[in-house]
Design a protein around this motif. Sequence first.
Motif, PDB file in Angstrom:
ATOM      1  N   ASN A   1       3.218  -7.606  12.352  1.00  7.74           N
ATOM      2  CA  ASN A   1       2.769  -8.926  12.815  1.00  7.74           C
ATOM      3  C   ASN A   1       1.384  -8.850  13.449  1.00  7.74           C
ATOM      4  OD1 ASN A   1       4.959 -10.355  11.865  1.00  7.74           O
ATOM      5  ND2 ASN A   1       6.081 -10.243  13.790  1.00  7.74           N
ATOM      6  N   ALA A   2       1.117  -7.788  14.185  1.00 12.84           N
ATOM      7  CA  ALA A   2      -0.207  -7.631  14.801  1.00 12.84           C
ATOM      8  C   ALA A   2      -1.289  -7.507  13.730  1.00 12.84           C
ATOM      9  CB  ALA A   2      -0.224  -6.412  15.726  1.00 12.84           C
ATOM     10  N   LEU A   3      -1.037  -6.702  12.708  1.00 15.04           N
ATOM     11  CA  LEU A   3      -2.020  -6.546  11.625  1.00 15.04           C
ATOM     12  C   LEU A   3      -2.278  -7.877  10.924  1.00 15.04           C
ATOM     13  CD1 LEU A   3      -0.796  -3.153  10.119  1.00 15.04           C
ATOM     14  CD2 LEU A   3      -2.983  -3.556  11.276  1.00 15.04           C
ATOM     15  N   LEU A   4      -1.232  -8.623  10.658  1.00 12.17           N
ATOM     16  CA  LEU A   4      -1.388  -9.922   9.986  1.00 12.17           C
ATOM     17  C   LEU A   4      -2.111 -10.925  10.892  1.00 12.17           C
ATOM     18  CD1 LEU A   4       2.111 -10.168   8.274  1.00 12.17           C
ATOM     19  CD2 LEU A   4      -0.091  -9.745   7.160  1.00 12.17           C
ATOM     20  N   ARG A   5      -1.750 -10.926  12.168  1.00 15.35           N
ATOM     21  CA  ARG A   5      -2.371 -11.843  13.126  1.00 15.35           C
ATOM     22  C   ARG A   5      -3.860 -11.535  13.293  1.00 15.35           C
ATOM     23  NH1 ARG A   5       1.479 -11.350  16.355  1.00 15.35           N
ATOM     24  NH2 ARG A   5       0.698  -9.546  17.473  1.00 15.35           N
ATOM     25  N   GLU A   6      -4.199 -10.251  13.428  1.00 13.14           N
ATOM     26  CA  GLU A   6      -5.590  -9.841  13.618  1.00 13.14           C
ATOM     27  C   GLU A   6      -6.469 -10.242  12.434  1.00 13.14           C
ATOM     28  OE1 GLU A   6      -5.263  -5.636  14.284  1.00 13.14           O
ATOM     29  OE2 GLU A   6      -4.136  -5.939  16.148  1.00 13.14           O
ATOM     30  N   ALA A   7      -5.883 -10.267  11.246  1.00  7.81           N
ATOM     31  CA  ALA A   7      -6.646 -10.596  10.043  1.00  7.81           C
ATOM     32  C   ALA A   7      -6.614 -12.094   9.733  1.00  7.81           C
ATOM     33  CB  ALA A   7      -6.088  -9.823   8.858  1.00  7.81           C
ATOM     34  N   HIS A   8      -5.910 -12.857  10.560  1.00  7.04           N
ATOM     35  CA  HIS A   8      -5.746 -14.294  10.275  1.00  7.04           C
ATOM     36  C   HIS A   8      -5.244 -14.466   8.844  1.00  7.04           C
ATOM     37  CE1 HIS A   8      -7.872 -15.017  14.013  1.00  7.04           C
ATOM     38  NE2 HIS A   8      -8.828 -14.213  13.577  1.00  7.04           N
ATOM     39  N   ALA A   9      -4.224 -13.684   8.503  1.00  8.07           N
ATOM     40  CA  ALA A   9      -3.730 -13.619   7.129  1.00  8.07           C
ATOM     41  C   ALA A   9      -3.252 -14.972   6.626  1.00  8.07           C
ATOM     42  CB  ALA A   9      -2.593 -12.603   7.045  1.00  8.07           C
ATOM     43  N   LEU A  10      -3.642 -15.261   5.411  1.00  6.65           N
ATOM     44  CA  LEU A  10      -3.242 -16.472   4.711  1.00  6.65           C
ATOM     45  C   LEU A  10      -2.942 -16.071   3.263  1.00  6.65           C
ATOM     46  CD1 LEU A  10      -2.861 -19.535   4.790  1.00  6.65           C
ATOM     47  CD2 LEU A  10      -5.280 -19.757   4.218  1.00  6.65           C
ATOM     48  N   PRO A  11      -1.690 -15.718   2.973  1.00  5.89           N
ATOM     49  CA  PRO A  11      -1.355 -15.201   1.642  1.00  5.89           C
ATOM     50  C   PRO A  11      -1.718 -16.170   0.518  1.00  5.89           C
ATOM     51  CG  PRO A  11       0.454 -14.871   3.165  1.00  5.89           C
ATOM     52  CD  PRO A  11      -0.534 -15.752   3.858  1.00  5.89           C
ATOM     53  N   GLN A  12      -2.295 -15.601  -0.538  1.00  9.25           N
ATOM     54  CA  GLN A  12      -2.688 -16.353  -1.719  1.00  9.25           C
ATOM     55  C   GLN A  12      -2.385 -15.510  -2.953  1.00  9.25           C
ATOM     56  OE1 GLN A  12      -4.656 -19.462  -1.623  1.00  9.25           O
ATOM     57  NE2 GLN A  12      -3.853 -19.416   0.452  1.00  9.25           N
ATOM     58  N   LEU A  13      -1.940 -16.157  -4.034  1.00  6.86           N
ATOM     59  CA  LEU A  13      -1.773 -15.460  -5.304  1.00  6.86           C
ATOM     60  C   LEU A  13      -3.137 -15.311  -5.963  1.00  6.86           C
ATOM     61  CD1 LEU A  13       1.410 -17.115  -6.810  1.00  6.86           C
ATOM     62  CD2 LEU A  13       1.078 -14.679  -6.376  1.00  6.86           C
ATOM     63  N   VAL A  14      -3.428 -14.104  -6.444  1.00 12.14           N
ATOM     64  CA  VAL A  14      -4.705 -13.849  -7.120  1.00 12.14           C
ATOM     65  C   VAL A  14      -4.467 -12.985  -8.351  1.00 12.14           C
ATOM     66  CG1 VAL A  14      -6.111 -14.045  -5.034  1.00 12.14           C
ATOM     67  CG2 VAL A  14      -5.198 -11.831  -5.684  1.00 12.14           C
ATOM     68  N   LYS A  15      -5.433 -13.039  -9.257  1.00 12.45           N
ATOM     69  CA  LYS A  15      -5.418 -12.204 -10.463  1.00 12.45           C
ATOM     70  C   LYS A  15      -6.849 -11.735 -10.649  1.00 12.45           C
ATOM     71  CE  LYS A  15      -3.114 -13.286 -14.507  1.00 12.45           C
ATOM     72  NZ  LYS A  15      -2.907 -14.054 -15.762  1.00 12.45           N
ATOM     73  N   HIS A  16      -7.061 -10.422 -10.735  1.00 15.26           N
ATOM     74  CA  HIS A  16      -8.413  -9.899 -10.930  1.00 15.26           C
ATOM     75  C   HIS A  16      -8.356  -8.547 -11.620  1.00 15.26           C
ATOM     76  CE1 HIS A  16      -8.066  -7.013  -7.570  1.00 15.26           C
ATOM     77  NE2 HIS A  16      -7.386  -7.969  -6.964  1.00 15.26           N
ATOM     78  N   ASP A  17      -9.473  -8.174 -12.169  1.00 17.89           N
ATOM     79  CA  ASP A  17      -9.596  -6.909 -12.881  1.00 17.89           C
ATOM     80  C   ASP A  17      -8.420  -6.753 -13.849  1.00 17.89           C
ATOM     81  OD1 ASP A  17     -11.965  -6.342 -11.447  1.00 17.89           O
ATOM     82  OD2 ASP A  17     -10.793  -5.554  -9.781  1.00 17.89           O
ATOM     83  N   HIS A  18      -7.722  -5.620 -13.809  1.00 16.06           N
ATOM     84  CA  HIS A  18      -6.590  -5.419 -14.712  1.00 16.06           C
ATOM     85  C   HIS A  18      -5.250  -5.758 -14.061  1.00 16.06           C
ATOM     86  CE1 HIS A  18      -6.792  -1.587 -12.549  1.00 16.06           C
ATOM     87  NE2 HIS A  18      -5.493  -1.513 -12.760  1.00 16.06           N
ATOM     88  N   TRP A  19      -5.283  -6.292 -12.842  1.00 16.90           N
ATOM     89  CA  TRP A  19      -4.062  -6.629 -12.104  1.00 16.90           C
ATOM     90  C   TRP A  19      -3.588  -8.026 -12.473  1.00 16.90           C
ATOM     91  CZ3 TRP A  19      -2.100  -2.572  -9.777  1.00 16.90           C
ATOM     92  CH2 TRP A  19      -2.955  -1.550  -9.369  1.00 16.90           C
ATOM     93  N   ASP A  20      -2.285  -8.164 -12.688  1.00 15.70           N
ATOM     94  CA  ASP A  20      -1.697  -9.473 -12.918  1.00 15.70           C
ATOM     95  C   ASP A  20      -1.528 -10.169 -11.560  1.00 15.70           C
ATOM     96  OD1 ASP A  20      -0.607 -11.598 -14.272  1.00 15.70           O
ATOM     97  OD2 ASP A  20       1.113 -10.506 -15.081  1.00 15.70           O
ATOM     98  N   TRP A  21      -0.809 -11.274 -11.499  1.00 13.93           N
ATOM     99  CA  TRP A  21      -0.654 -12.023 -10.263  1.00 13.93           C
ATOM    100  C   TRP A  21      -0.075 -11.145  -9.164  1.00 13.93           C
ATOM    101  CZ3 TRP A  21      -3.310 -16.143  -9.918  1.00 13.93           C
ATOM    102  CH2 TRP A  21      -3.521 -16.944 -11.033  1.00 13.93           C
ATOM    103  N   HIS A  22      -0.722 -11.202  -8.014  1.00 16.73           N
ATOM    104  CA  HIS A  22      -0.259 -10.475  -6.838  1.00 16.73           C
ATOM    105  C   HIS A  22      -0.784 -11.191  -5.601  1.00 16.73           C
ATOM    106  CE1 HIS A  22      -4.194  -8.771  -7.836  1.00 16.73           C
ATOM    107  NE2 HIS A  22      -4.315  -8.445  -6.548  1.00 16.73           N
TER     108      HIS A  22
END
Length: 184
Positions: free
Chosen positions: A84-105
Amino acid sequence: MIFAHDTEVALRSVVNLVNTVDPLDPEGGEQLATVADLDRFLDEEEFTGSRTHDAAELAAVRTLRSRLRGLWDATEDEAVELVNALLREAHALPQLVKHDHWDWHLHATTPEAPLAERMGTEAAMAFVDVIRAQEGDRLRICAAEDCGAVLIDLSKNRSKRYCDTGNCANRAHVRAYRERKAAS
């Protein structure tokens, strides 16, 4: 597969990061001594996003590494607190992304966020799944007497006991074989 593919990739990356220092080596066994070492590590782990390529970034990643190492000794409540501290410190806002050779993550920071923040958030997101699935017992320390490396057991039968940093399993099997031969 126990976890989603991106979670398993992130967990392996955390293990690889934590194992860039040898806790049993009196001199530290530091594998991230220079920015070039960090560059190599990030290339091997296929880590993307912005970089400053400076000593401050290297120091931040090494600090993160120490924090993440604590997850292997943490109780569930302590692990939740760190995640929770790591997520809070980064102001995490999860989003689905696709880039390079990676599928949705999932990404929970922008590609422009500081490297250690992105790495910490990715690790935290992976550990969210470990904690929610109550799979913390898959976090282990190598069973070899002369090794302090960490590992994540992603095997179906939960049988992984040795790290991938050296030849720990091979050495243990050879030692056991020799002991059996000597006893007979």
